[in-house]
Design an enzyme around this catalytic site. Structure first.
Site, short mmCIF file in Angstrom:
data_model
loop_
_atom_site.label_atom_id
_atom_site.label_comp_id
_atom_site.label_asym_id
_atom_site.label_seq_id
_atom_site.Cartn_x
_atom_site.Cartn_y
_atom_site.Cartn_z
N SER A 1 -2.44 2.50 -9.76
CA SER A 1 -1.36 3.77 -8.49
C SER A 1 -2.50 4.98 -9.47
O SER A 1 -2.10 5.72 -10.55
CB SER A 1 -0.37 4.12 -8.54
OG SER A 1 -0.17 5.41 -8.20
N GLN B 1 -1.77 8.33 -8.64
CA GLN B 1 -0.41 9.58 -7.93
C GLN B 1 0.13 9.21 -9.27
O GLN B 1 0.59 10.04 -9.52
CB GLN B 1 0.16 8.88 -6.52
CG GLN B 1 -0.66 9.61 -5.47
CD GLN B 1 -0.35 9.29 -3.99
OE1 GLN B 1 1.01 8.79 -3.68
NE2 GLN B 1 -1.20 9.32 -3.31
N ASP C 1 -7.17 2.80 1.00
CA ASP C 1 -7.09 3.92 2.29
C ASP C 1 -8.22 3.64 3.46
O ASP C 1 -8.16 3.53 4.58
CB ASP C 1 -7.68 5.03 1.48
CG ASP C 1 -5.61 5.93 0.98
OD1 ASP C 1 -4.70 5.19 0.82
OD2 ASP C 1 -6.83 6.60 0.17
N ARG D 1 1.40 0.29 6.78
CA ARG D 1 -0.04 -0.45 7.24
C ARG D 1 -0.06 -1.94 7.65
O ARG D 1 -0.76 -1.87 8.31
CB ARG D 1 -0.88 0.15 6.40
CG ARG D 1 -0.56 1.74 6.82
CD ARG D 1 -2.20 1.89 5.89
NE ARG D 1 -2.04 4.30 5.85
CZ ARG D 1 -2.65 4.79 4.96
NH1 ARG D 1 -3.52 4.60 3.63
NH2 ARG D 1 -2.44 6.25 5.37
N ARG E 1 -4.42 7.11 9.39
CA ARG E 1 -5.80 6.59 9.03
C ARG E 1 -5.51 5.44 9.63
O ARG E 1 -6.37 5.47 10.15
CB ARG E 1 -5.80 5.83 7.75
CG ARG E 1 -5.90 7.59 6.91
CD ARG E 1 -6.43 6.44 5.24
NE ARG E 1 -6.46 7.72 4.14
CZ ARG E 1 -7.83 8.30 4.14
NH1 ARG E 1 -8.46 8.58 4.81
NH2 ARG E 1 -7.08 9.32 2.87
C1 S3P Z 1 -4.40 8.82 -3.52
C2 S3P Z 1 -4.26 8.01 -4.57
C3 S3P Z 1 -4.03 6.57 -3.47
C4 S3P Z 1 -4.42 6.65 -2.39
C5 S3P Z 1 -3.97 7.85 -1.83
C6 S3P Z 1 -4.28 9.80 -2.29
C7 S3P Z 1 -4.33 9.90 -5.07
O1 S3P Z 1 -2.77 6.38 -4.10
O2 S3P Z 1 -3.54 5.37 -0.97
O3 S3P Z 1 -4.24 8.35 -0.62
O4 S3P Z 1 -4.86 11.81 -4.40
O5 S3P Z 1 -4.18 10.37 -6.27
P1 S3P Z 1 -1.89 5.06 -5.57
O6 S3P Z 1 -1.27 6.21 -5.69
O7 S3P Z 1 -1.32 3.92 -5.07
O8 S3P Z 1 -3.50 4.75 -5.68
#
Ligand code: S3P
Length: 667
Positions: free
Chosen positions: A174, A176, A322, A353, A395
């Site tokens: 992840s 994020q 995504d 999703r 999406r």
């Molecule tokens: C993102 C990370 C992804 C992605 C999201 C944007 C980011 O999520 O699905 O749309 O900008 O860090 P994850 O943190 O679950 O990988």
């Protein structure tokens, strides 16, 4: 029902052409704002994504005192550094944005003495935050949830502290979570190491390295040393590959043509969907590849292909996470079965999703099934028809929008506006690329099509209605489709002065078609809507709306679709030329301007007008004719009828006789 370009039966061919520069990458846009705020000094960001999610990050940073100007395509940020950020006075409204929430929660956690409460919309409030709360707590931050015991969604309060360094083994890949921990470490000056089972997108690492931070990327993770300074940087945001993917899929599924997607971010942690499409059989090539600001960028050139079903799973999933809803939609058109596995993360995105995609695919008639960690889709050439419930998920709206643009499919979408989260101009870009039907791929309807055209106030609309009635076929009221779009725009929160094609076409996927015995009329959200379309505010705005070329294309597509389902009489501009170059019968009604002015006034005033009134109206009509000159040229094979000396009944008689003669000669 018809969708944005619900353009017909399987006789029609979809030809795509053109160049699309998808908007700026969402992940890079968020990070460019946050890291610019952390750097002391001037950063510049070009081609920033100006979408609702990025607005949420900008708003939150402003509330903490960072100098983020109103968003634009080219902005300058005067960063004040992490130490100067303060607690926001009010809760931070993160709207629909998980990235805003998780990254900024990490930042606040690293700011000793600062506190922020995070709120979001219903979708965001359901998304799990324990994945950031656990490591941030382990570093020493305080994270509080307000819901019932065990609930780890928003609202969430984060209190920053003097954090301890951390080495965190994240159970999922992840970006994020990784970004949150890196931000916590940078803000509190401690070292952070994050290990992941597969590599998540690495935009934070690349942008921080470009800003002078010592970033150590190793096999399985990343490490940032203590006491790092973030420097200002000029960032050129590349086009978002997750947005460009929609048009890649459209070109892959078209019958003919080619699309060129420029400036696409080709960071290898993001290009999984392109790789999957190539494996499925799509002729896709990359041109002009280069490195811009630490990110690989290039032009993706795509043509239609014969697609086969695929397995998508394993380490590939984070590289196309995504795009999985889109790939599932593409799979409905591939030969054989597609299985998506190892994608349990899809259940905690903007919607679940897995269940939302499968539920919608099934509602449209596709063969799809949920798996605990993915889905299974069996492709076919069967037309897909029905209504899509997006659950507010951008999406999903776009993935099904692409399916809806394919010939034979008729798909309406409940909340097309939700594309504003990541791609505000999606619907108008789609309309532009799908483009007009050229004579080579024009509808070869087996139905009777009587096209009635003519200059303003030639009486074509009422004559057409009457002709349809006499022939026992349906009248297509193209004007009502312009009115439906105008009506929806009036009920949005955008002032009419700010309407443009992009804004208006956002509402198009809510408009379907309704067949009554006598006519084909628009529906809105699946329901009849007749009287409100004649309201005065609609009448006041509709002619401006009807002048916009892409809006005209959309209405033309609606009219063509109607003609594919039944015999029709259609009136309007361009009907015998651009819309139905192969109509059964084309009639062009003309009349002396004085007579047209008189007829219009009788209709408007309900009495016979006097000569000065007619003279004034004639002048206005002649001026309008000059403006319309390009639109109202008769088709070469049209039969022109001068109605100056004819009553309406006589006009109708003539057209009906011509129609009957044409029908006889055709059989
Ligand atoms: C993102 C990370 C992804 C992605 C999201 C944007 C980011 O999520 O699905 O749309 O900008 O860090 P994850 O943190 O679950 O990988």
């Amino acid at each position: 029902m018809a969708a944005l370009s619900g353009v017909g039966d399987t006789n029609r061919r979809l030809v795509v052409r053109g160049v699309v520069r998808a908007p700026g990458d969402k992940s890079i846009s968020h990070r460019s704002l946050i890291f610019s705020a952390l750097a002391v000094g001037q950063s510049r960001v070009r081609a920033l994504l100006q979408s609702a999610d990025v607005q949420a990050t900008a708003r939150a940073l402003r509330a903490m005192g960072a100098g983020i100007p109103p968003l634009g395509a080219d902005i300058v940020i005067n960063g004040i550094g992490a130490d100067a950020l303060r607690s926001p006075r009010e809760a931070l409204d993160c709207a629909n944005s998980g990235t805003t929430t998780r990254l900024l929660a990490g930042l606040v956690a690293g700011l000793a003495g600062r506190r922020a409460r995070f709120e979001g919309d219903a979708s965001l409030s359901r998304r799990p935050m324990r994945r950031i709360a656990a490591p941030l707590r382990a570093m020493g931050a305080r994270i509080e949830f307000e819901g019932p015991e065990g609930h780890d969604g928003l609202p969430m309060s984060v209190t920053g502290g003097a954090l301890s360094p951390i080495a965190w083994d994240n159970p999922h890949a992840s970006a994020q979570v990784k970004g949150a921990l890196i931000l916590a470490g940078l803000a509190s000056g401690v070292a952070v190491e994050v290990r992941e089972p597969a590599r998540s997108r690495d935009h934070s690492e690349r942008m921080l390295a470009a800003r002078g931070v010592a970033v150590d990327v190793f096999d399985g993770g990343v490490r940032i040393a203590e006491a790092q300074h973030v420097q200002p940087l000029d960032v050129d945001v590349p086009a978002d590959p997750s947005s460009a993917a929609f048009f890649t899929a459209l070109a892959a599924l078209a019958d003919e043509g080619e699309l060129r997607l420029t400036d696409v971010c080709l960071n290898p942690t993001r290009t999984g969907a392109f790789d999957v499409l190539v494996r499925m059989g799509v002729p896709l090539r990359i041109e002009d590849e280069r490195v811009v600001g630490g990110e690989n960028v290039g032009t993706v050139v795509v043509r239609p292909g014969q697609l086969s079903g695929m397995h998508i799973g394993g380490d590939e999933i984070p590289r196309c996470i995504d795009e999985l809803p889109l790939l599932a939609c593409v799979a409905t058109r591939a030969q054989g079965e597609t299985r998506i596995t190892d994608a349990g993360e899809l259940r905690v995105k903007e919607s679940d999703r897995i269940s939302a995609v499968v539920e919608n695919l099934r509602a449209l008639g596709a063969d799809a099934e949920e798996l605990p960690d993915g889905m299974r889709i069996v492709g076919s050439a069967k037309p897909l028809q029905g209504h899509v419930t997006t659950h507010g998920d951008h999406r999903l709206a776009m993935a099904f929008g692409i399916l809806g643009a394919l010939p034979g499919n008729h798909i309406t979408i409940d909340d097309p506006e939700c594309v504003a989260v990541s791609y505000p101009t999606f619907w108008s870009d789609l309309a532009r690329v799908v483009g007009p039907v050229s004579p080579t791929n024009a509808v070869t309807s087996t139905h009777l099509v009587i096209a009635i055209d003519g200059p303003a106030a030639s009486g074509k609309s009422s004559t057409a209605q009457w002709v349809a009635q006499r022939l026992g076929v349906r009248h297509v009221d193209s004007g009502a489709f312009y009115r439906a779009l105008t009506y929806l725009a009036l009920h949005s929160n955008v002032e009419p002065e700010r309407w443009d094609e992009s804004e208006l076409l956002t509402h198009a996927p809510r408009v379907g078609q309704r067949m009554t015995e006598r006519s084909v009329l628009p529906s809105v959200d699946g329901a009849a809507i007749d009287a409100p379309l004649r309201d005065r505010p609609v009448t006041e705005q509709v002619s401006r709306v009807a002048q916009m070329p892409l809006v005209r294309e959309w209405v033309n597509a609606q009219v063509r679709h109607a003609a594919e389902a039944s015999d029709v009489v259609v009136d309007g501009r361009d009907i015998g030329t651009a819309v139905f170059p192969r109509a059964t019968l084309k009639v062009f009604l003309i009349a002396d301007p004085w007579e047209r002015a008189r007829r219009r006034l009788v209709q408007r005033l309900g009495r016979q007008p006097d000569d000065p009134e007619i003279a004034e109206e004639t002048e206005a009509l002649v001026a309008r004719d000059a403006l319309d000159a390009t639109q109202s040229a008769p088709a070469r094979d049209a039969i022109t009828i001068d109605t100056t000396a004819l009553t309406q009944e006589e006009q109708v008689d003539r057209i009906v006789a011509l129609a009957r003669a044409t029908r006889r000669s055709a059989t």
